[in-house]
Design a protein around this motif. Structure first.
Motif, PDB file in Angstrom:
ATOM      1  N   ARG A  15       0.850  -1.188   0.000  1.00 44.33           N
ATOM      2  CA  ARG A  15       0.000   0.000   0.000  1.00 44.33           C
ATOM      3  C   ARG A  15       0.885   1.237   0.000  1.00 44.33           C
ATOM      4  N   ILE A  29      -3.355   0.605  -3.647  1.00 44.04           N
ATOM      5  CA  ILE A  29      -2.976  -0.764  -3.333  1.00 44.04           C
ATOM      6  C   ILE A  29      -2.331  -1.316  -4.590  1.00 44.04           C
ATOM      7  N   GLY A  58     -10.778   1.035  -7.057  1.00 47.36           N
ATOM      8  CA  GLY A  58     -10.998  -0.205  -6.322  1.00 47.36           C
ATOM      9  C   GLY A  58     -12.479  -0.456  -6.127  1.00 47.36           C
ATOM     10  N   ARG A  59     -12.843  -1.699  -6.112  1.00 47.97           N
ATOM     11  CA  ARG A  59     -14.235  -2.070  -5.877  1.00 47.97           C
ATOM     12  C   ARG A  59     -14.439  -2.228  -4.375  1.00 47.97           C
ATOM     13  N   ASP A  60     -15.411  -1.549  -3.845  1.00 46.33           N
ATOM     14  CA  ASP A  60     -15.745  -1.613  -2.415  1.00 46.33           C
ATOM     15  C   ASP A  60     -14.579  -1.192  -1.523  1.00 46.33           C
ATOM     16  N   THR A  61     -13.768  -0.239  -1.980  1.00 50.63           N
ATOM     17  CA  THR A  61     -12.656   0.265  -1.186  1.00 50.63           C
ATOM     18  C   THR A  61     -12.379   1.717  -1.562  1.00 50.63           C
ATOM     19  N   ILE A  62     -11.809   2.479  -0.644  1.00 51.99           N
ATOM     20  CA  ILE A  62     -11.457   3.857  -0.967  1.00 51.99           C
ATOM     21  C   ILE A  62     -10.136   3.932  -1.725  1.00 51.99           C
ATOM     22  N   ALA A  63      -9.348   2.868  -1.666  1.00 53.07           N
ATOM     23  CA  ALA A  63      -8.053   2.841  -2.350  1.00 53.07           C
ATOM     24  C   ALA A  63      -8.245   2.556  -3.836  1.00 53.07           C
TER      25      ALA A  63
END
Length: 79
Positions: A15, A29, A58-63
């Motif tokens: 990360r 990421i 990203g899917r379902d992430t803030i990254a």
């Protein structure tokens, strides 16, 4: 695929945090499919190298998921 240019400011395993040339910080990421290895990120941070990150949201992430990191000529502007 989108891209951003900036400087890697913080690294933890796969990360990293990058300050874009426009000013805002972005969380990434490293993709498992990326040519870069997590241990190479520390050198980019240490050298304050300018980089171009190609990424997808990203899917379902803030990254964002970094698929390619290219070292650019020059160093971060001091300021």
């Amino acid at each position: 695929m989108q891209s951003l240019d900036g400087v890697v400011t913080l690294v933890q395993e796969g990360r990293f945090l990058m300050q874009s040339d426009a000013g805002p910080y972005h969380v990434f990421i490293l993709s498992h499919a990326a040519a870069a290895e997590p241990d190479q990120l520390a050198a980019l941070q240490r050298d304050q190298a300018r980089v171009r990150v190609r990424f997808k949201r990203g899917r379902d992430t803030i990254a964002m998921v970094a698929h390619q990191i290219e070292r650019l000529p020059g160093r971060a502007a001091s300021g």
